[in-house]
Enzyme design. Structure first.
Site, PDB file in Angstrom:
ATOM      1  N   GLN A 103     -40.481  -9.436  15.368  1.00 57.22           N
ATOM      2  CA  GLN A 103     -39.179  -9.879  15.359  1.00 57.22           C
ATOM      3  C   GLN A 103     -38.616  -9.963  16.693  1.00 57.22           C
ATOM      4  OE1 GLN A 103     -35.900  -7.796  13.665  1.00 57.22           O
ATOM      5  NE2 GLN A 103     -35.474  -9.288  12.304  1.00 57.22           N
ATOM      6  N   TYR A 170     -26.307  -9.736  15.674  1.00 54.52           N
ATOM      7  CA  TYR A 170     -26.889  -9.569  16.862  1.00 54.52           C
ATOM      8  C   TYR A 170     -26.595 -11.091  17.769  1.00 54.52           C
ATOM      9  CZ  TYR A 170     -28.576  -5.198  15.394  1.00 54.52           C
ATOM     10  OH  TYR A 170     -28.763  -4.038  14.607  1.00 54.52           O
ATOM     11  N   ARG A 332     -36.126  -0.493   2.878  1.00 56.79           N
ATOM     12  CA  ARG A 332     -36.228   0.785   2.494  1.00 56.79           C
ATOM     13  C   ARG A 332     -37.189   1.530   1.642  1.00 56.79           C
ATOM     14  NH1 ARG A 332     -30.061   0.684   1.209  1.00 56.79           N
ATOM     15  NH2 ARG A 332     -30.710  -1.260   0.858  1.00 56.79           N
ATOM     16  N   CYS A 355     -37.423   4.708  -3.833  1.00 58.95           N
ATOM     17  CA  CYS A 355     -36.226   4.692  -2.700  1.00 58.95           C
ATOM     18  C   CYS A 355     -34.957   4.696  -3.517  1.00 58.95           C
ATOM     19  CB  CYS A 355     -36.271   3.308  -2.127  1.00 58.95           C
ATOM     20  SG  CYS A 355     -34.878   3.221  -0.953  1.00 58.95           S
ATOM     21  N   CYS A 358     -30.098   5.487  -0.266  1.00 53.05           N
ATOM     22  CA  CYS A 358     -29.202   6.283   0.224  1.00 53.05           C
ATOM     23  C   CYS A 358     -28.860   6.311   1.466  1.00 53.05           C
ATOM     24  CB  CYS A 358     -29.533   7.958   0.047  1.00 53.05           C
ATOM     25  SG  CYS A 358     -31.289   8.383   0.994  1.00 53.05           S
ATOM     26  N   CYS A 361     -32.582   7.235   5.891  1.00 49.95           N
ATOM     27  CA  CYS A 361     -33.327   6.563   6.773  1.00 49.95           C
ATOM     28  C   CYS A 361     -32.469   6.134   8.197  1.00 49.95           C
ATOM     29  CB  CYS A 361     -34.058   5.574   6.349  1.00 49.95           C
ATOM     30  SG  CYS A 361     -33.373   4.265   5.422  1.00 49.95           S
TER      31      CYS A 361
HETATM   32  C1  LIG Z   1     -33.568   1.869   8.920  1.00 50.13           C
HETATM   33  C2  LIG Z   1     -33.180   0.410   8.904  1.00 50.13           C
HETATM   34  C3  LIG Z   1     -33.737  -0.280   9.758  1.00 50.13           C
HETATM   35  C4  LIG Z   1     -33.666  -1.716   9.946  1.00 50.13           C
HETATM   36  N1  LIG Z   1     -34.089  -2.468  10.984  1.00 50.13           N
HETATM   37  C5  LIG Z   1     -34.034  -3.754  10.962  1.00 50.13           C
HETATM   38  C6  LIG Z   1     -34.543  -4.329  11.884  1.00 50.13           C
HETATM   39  O1  LIG Z   1     -35.001  -4.012  12.852  1.00 50.13           O
HETATM   40  N2  LIG Z   1     -34.395  -5.922  11.912  1.00 50.13           N
HETATM   41  C7  LIG Z   1     -33.774  -6.746  10.725  1.00 50.13           C
HETATM   42  O2  LIG Z   1     -33.693  -7.762  10.579  1.00 50.13           O
HETATM   43  N3  LIG Z   1     -33.255  -5.720   9.831  1.00 50.13           N
HETATM   44  C8  LIG Z   1     -33.212  -4.356   9.899  1.00 50.13           C
HETATM   45  N4  LIG Z   1     -32.951  -3.698   8.598  1.00 50.13           N
HETATM   46  C9  LIG Z   1     -32.291  -4.250   7.648  1.00 50.13           C
HETATM   47  C10 LIG Z   1     -33.622  -4.534   6.483  1.00 50.13           C
HETATM   48  O3  LIG Z   1     -34.520  -5.472   7.100  1.00 50.13           O
HETATM   49  C11 LIG Z   1     -33.045  -5.199   5.244  1.00 50.13           C
HETATM   50  O4  LIG Z   1     -32.430  -6.468   5.467  1.00 50.13           O
HETATM   51  C12 LIG Z   1     -32.017  -4.349   4.524  1.00 50.13           C
HETATM   52  O5  LIG Z   1     -32.448  -2.952   4.799  1.00 50.13           O
HETATM   53  C13 LIG Z   1     -31.954  -4.796   3.071  1.00 50.13           C
HETATM   54  O6  LIG Z   1     -33.307  -4.694   2.528  1.00 50.13           O
HETATM   55  P1  LIG Z   1     -33.661  -3.256   1.734  1.00 50.13           P
HETATM   56  O7  LIG Z   1     -32.720  -3.259   0.524  1.00 50.13           O
HETATM   57  O8  LIG Z   1     -35.087  -3.677   0.990  1.00 50.13           O
HETATM   58  O9  LIG Z   1     -33.698  -2.038   2.422  1.00 50.13           O
HETATM   59  C14 LIG Z   1     -33.118  -2.303   8.847  1.00 50.13           C
HETATM   60  C15 LIG Z   1     -32.441  -1.631   7.625  1.00 50.13           C
HETATM   61  C16 LIG Z   1     -32.814  -0.196   7.761  1.00 50.13           C
HETATM   62  C17 LIG Z   1     -32.351   0.561   6.495  1.00 50.13           C
HETATM   63  S1  SF4 Z   2     -33.910   7.732   3.290  1.00 54.92           S
HETATM   64 FE1  SF4 Z   2     -33.027   7.176   1.302  1.00 54.92          FE
HETATM   65  S2  SF4 Z   2     -32.846   4.750   1.482  1.00 54.92           S
HETATM   66 FE2  SF4 Z   2     -34.084   5.758   3.139  1.00 54.92          FE
HETATM   67  S3  SF4 Z   2     -35.995   5.368   2.275  1.00 54.92           S
HETATM   68 FE3  SF4 Z   2     -35.589   7.256   1.968  1.00 54.92          FE
HETATM   69  S4  SF4 Z   2     -34.668   7.273  -0.089  1.00 54.92           S
HETATM   70 FE4  SF4 Z   2     -34.605   5.005   0.571  1.00 54.92          FE
END
Ligand SMILES: Cc1cc2nc3c(=O)[nH]c(=O)nc-3n(C[C@H](O)[C@H](O)[C@H](O)COP(=O)(O)O)c2cc1C
Ligand code: SF4
Length: 376
Positions: A103, A170, A332, A355, A358, A361
């Site tokens: 990315q 960004y 997550r 997951c 929360c 992370c």
């Molecule tokens: C700890 C963390 C780091 C992330 N880092 C990035 C990243 O480097 N680039 C990006 O496009 N999105 C990043 N995201 C967003 C995720 O790619 C994703 O769009 C968002 O967490 C929703 O998906 P989920 O519900 O499966 O977590 C990050 C999210 C979290 C929680």
């Molecule tokens: S810290 Fe919480 S949101 Fe992140 S991976 Fe663990 S359970 Fe999922």
């Protein structure tokens, strides 16, 4: 019976063995100057072994003037290529056909580490308390060049493709959004002008690395900010990007300052990570970008990766069967359980994603490397 999520599908010319994508997740596991470390290699080995079809790396900076977080992975210098090649090799070796995409990222006005960042326009950023300086034409030319050079390095390091990070507020997202782009030259104003920097990166990259190297993009379906991109605009942008030739579009949403606008009284807290909504504790709350993606899907001819709160296999099956997305992005859930795709692909009965959304992370990234704070 073969399930749709286990079926392979192409992104550009590359075959993805199943429909699970590890969405980009910043790790803070690189060295201080952005090099691949042994710990990062081990981290990706575990992910690859977990069964996911495609891994998108965490934000990887293309230029030092766009670095976003400490210990962020870098792709801004040729001497990084051997380390990055080790990363792609480990995924290809242990992932049984798993592919890896880097990315490409420039943080613009949203940086934890830069005091004087640049952005399309000098619009104050309240999360990081910074007023960026407006980019000159020369800055834009240099930034395009930085992305194009990073793409060349990605190909040399044997990544299967690249993804431009044009979401979450960004730099490229700042150009797309009328909230952050107040320019009056050919890079601001109309949608065509706001897309121009991405078009230049895309065209020059194709000229440089050839048409067979897939270029993906992650974009906002909505900035969720007054004056920002809404669905009507994101549909027009997605249509332009699809016609341009992007190999896949990942749909997400938000900018960082949404946190402050919605939670002003509480101040900043990682739980409010805007693109990663908390408390996904019912099926109704899952796949929160789906209503937007459905509309975007109607105007594009390129595969769509849907991300955001997707936690259940029956929901995944419905999304894929109804043709509302081609791939399922997971962030997550794979921090918590890197082998969740294998559990889903090989298991029987209902397998619940552990997951609990929360955002511990996200908090872990403020003080050090990425970890699931719920994991014993
Ligand atoms: C700890 C963390 C780091 C992330 N880092 C990035 C990243 O480097 N680039 C990006 O496009 N999105 C990043 N995201 C967003 C995720 O790619 C994703 O769009 C968002 O967490 C929703 O998906 P989920 O519900 O499966 O977590 C990050 C999210 C979290 C929680
Ligand atoms: S810290 Fe919480 S949101 Fe992140 S991976 Fe663990 S359970 Fe999922």
């Amino acid at each position: 019976m073969r399930k749709i999520y286990s079926e392979s599908k192409k992104i550009g010319k590359i075959e993805i063995k199943n429909r699970f994508v590890r969405s980009a997740t910043g790790e803070r596991i690189a060295s201080e100057d952005g090099r691949v470390t042994d710990e990062l290699i081990e981290f990706y080995k575990v992910l690859a072994e977990g069964g996911v079809g495609l891994i998108i790396t965490g934000v990887t900076y293309v230029h030092e003037n766009g670095k976003g977080i400490p210990n962020q992975l870098a792709i801004d210098r040729d001497d990084l290529i051997p380390g990055l090649r080790k990363l792609t090799e480990i995924v290809h070796k242990y992932g049984e056909g798993c592919k890896i995409v880097v990315q490409l990222h420039h943080s613009g006005r949203q940086s934890m580490v830069l005091d004087n960042p640049m952005a399309p326009s000098a619009v104050f950023e309240p999360t990081f308390h910074v007023k960026p300086r407006e980019m000159t034409k020369e800055d834009i030319v240099d930034t395009v060049e930085a992305f194009v050079e990073a793409a060349r390095r990605a190909e040399e390091a044997r990544f299967d493709a690249i993804q431009l990070h044009a979401a979450h507020g960004y730099l490229l997202s700042q150009f797309l959004s009328p909230y952050t782009n107040k320019r009056t030259d050919e890079y601001g104003g109309t949608i065509e002008n706001r897309v121009r920097i991405i078009e230049e990166i895309y065209k020059k990259t194709v000229e440089n690395v050839g048409p067979d190297f897939p270029i993906l993009i992650k974009m906002n379906v909505d900035d969720f900010l007054e004056g920002g991109i809404n669905l009507d605009e994101s549909m027009q942008i997605a249509e332009i990007l699809s016609k341009m030739g992007f190999a896949a579009i990942e749909t997400s949403g938000c900018m960082w300052e949404v946190i402050l606008r919605t939670k002003k009284e509480l101040g900043w807290h990682p739980a409010f990570n805007p693109e990663a909504r908390i408390n996904i504790d019912s099926k109704e709350k899952e796949a929160y970008h789906l209503p937007y993606a459905k509309e975007i899907k109607k105007v594009i001819n390129t595969p769509l990766i849907l991300v955001g709160g997707i936690r259940s296999l029956d929901i995944i099956e419905n999304i894929l069967n109804e043709g509302n997305a081609d791939f399922i992005g997971l962030c997550r859930p794979l921090i918590r359980e890197p082998d969740l795709p294998n559990k889903w692909l090989k298991g029987t009965g209902e397998i619940t994603c552990e997951c609990i959304s929360c955002n511990g992370c996200t908090g872990s990234l403020l003080s050090g490397s990425l970890r699931c704070t719920q994991k014993k």
